[in-house]
Design an enzyme around this catalytic site. Sequence first.
Site, mmCIF file in Angstrom:
data_model
loop_
_atom_site.group_PDB
_atom_site.id
_atom_site.type_symbol
_atom_site.label_atom_id
_atom_site.label_comp_id
_atom_site.label_asym_id
_atom_site.label_seq_id
_atom_site.Cartn_x
_atom_site.Cartn_y
_atom_site.Cartn_z
ATOM 1 N N ASN A 6 0.878 -1.237 0.054
ATOM 2 C CA ASN A 6 0.085 -0.100 0.166
ATOM 3 C C ASN A 6 0.951 1.377 0.018
ATOM 4 O OD1 ASN A 6 0.697 0.574 2.747
ATOM 5 N ND2 ASN A 6 -0.801 -1.023 3.338
ATOM 6 N N ILE A 8 2.570 2.697 2.319
ATOM 7 C CA ILE A 8 2.289 3.811 3.347
ATOM 8 C C ILE A 8 2.934 3.292 4.612
ATOM 9 C CG2 ILE A 8 0.560 4.843 4.893
ATOM 10 C CD1 ILE A 8 0.756 6.247 2.055
ATOM 11 N N HIS A 80 -3.160 4.698 8.564
ATOM 12 C CA HIS A 80 -2.249 3.790 9.245
ATOM 13 C C HIS A 80 -2.157 3.799 10.594
ATOM 14 C CE1 HIS A 80 1.160 1.178 10.250
ATOM 15 N NE2 HIS A 80 1.373 0.971 9.000
ATOM 16 N N SER A 202 28.974 -28.510 19.054
ATOM 17 C CA SER A 202 29.032 -27.690 20.048
ATOM 18 C C SER A 202 28.032 -27.493 21.217
ATOM 19 C CB SER A 202 29.558 -26.032 19.732
ATOM 20 O OG SER A 202 30.493 -25.840 19.137
ATOM 21 N N GLU A 229 18.879 -18.633 13.723
ATOM 22 C CA GLU A 229 18.299 -18.520 15.065
ATOM 23 C C GLU A 229 16.785 -18.281 15.393
ATOM 24 O OE1 GLU A 229 20.833 -17.182 14.152
ATOM 25 O OE2 GLU A 229 22.686 -17.993 15.277
ATOM 26 N N PHE A 255 23.635 -15.763 21.285
ATOM 27 C CA PHE A 255 22.879 -15.710 20.038
ATOM 28 C C PHE A 255 21.124 -15.544 20.016
ATOM 29 C CE2 PHE A 255 26.682 -17.800 17.796
ATOM 30 C CZ PHE A 255 27.360 -16.721 17.560
ATOM 31 N N HIS A 279 27.628 -22.378 26.118
ATOM 32 C CA HIS A 279 28.715 -21.445 26.249
ATOM 33 C C HIS A 279 28.296 -20.104 26.729
ATOM 34 C CE1 HIS A 279 29.831 -24.660 23.169
ATOM 35 N NE2 HIS A 279 30.952 -24.211 23.426
#
Length: 351
Positions: A6, A8, A80, A202, A229, A255, A279
Amino acid sequence: MLYDDNGISIDGPTSISDSVDQVKRFKSAGWQAELIDGQDQQAIAAAIARAQKSNKPSMIACKTTIGFGAPTKAGTAKAHGEALGAEELKGAKEKLGISLEPFSVPDDVLKSWREAGSRGAAARTAWELRFAELSARKRAEFERRLRHERPPALAKAFKTHKKALLETPQNIATRKSSESVIEAIVLAMPEFVAGSADLTGSNNNKAKSAIAFSAKTPNGRFIHYGIREHGMAAAMNGIFLHGGFAPNGATFLVFTDYARPAMRLAALMGTGVVYVMTHDSIGPRRRRTDASAGRTSRGTSRHSEHARVPSLRRGRGGGMLGAGAQPDRWSDGAGADPSEPSAIAYRCARR
């Protein structure tokens, strides 16, 4: 995928901050992509039909006017970021031929929706008949998995595992002890499905007996998510909500920044997913040179961040025995297992 183009945003036209041709962008990534009139029902139906026949993922950019029909706010940022208001809403309904009565549904629309809802009735009835023909044992097992109830064999497996640890103590990293727990879980819990975001070696959450899930091996119980992730955490939510599976996914604790939106959704929805975050370093500012933890293992600040997420349970195994005792308490929520500077597990509590 249907993209509402749209043009916008809250600040105004999207052109003030973005000039990307999304159709070309998706085509360059190998998708089938096209631009259509998003307010033409026949054009939408035809585009969907083309997408269904394609062997590629499809993106359909639907050019629309935001707030279509509103006398003065149509096609503007005001449609909006603001409520239309009584006068704009009245004008839009009159232009579109919609009843001014609040919350009314036109008869033709209601009829179409009810027809759509009834399409699967015959297939559902046929499935129920096939299900009824199964043995009582298979029906009970199927329903247990859909209810996300832990199998009775799991408690026995943990008891046996903990007894073995007491008889033969081991001095190993907690992510290795977590791995031994997973070996016990896999044998007792057929719905258990694990995965890792490109850190399988790991994270140590792949059972020796598990094969990788793929189109050719749909019975695989380990998913290689790649360096995704957020995608992993989001997929785990879907897997749990589908029912019948108990998913867990792993990465380095640091992470979880990438996975956090999906983890927060898991906590809000009460999905019983488990994140194994390894870790985590208790000395985040100290340069580590040993082989068991690299410079990415500096995620302790995430503990306080995760503690502020309601319904996100955090567990950390106290050595081999602690790591073995944690997962059996996570049958009703989402969580994570932080096991010493090596592994952490989080779980979201189901409501």
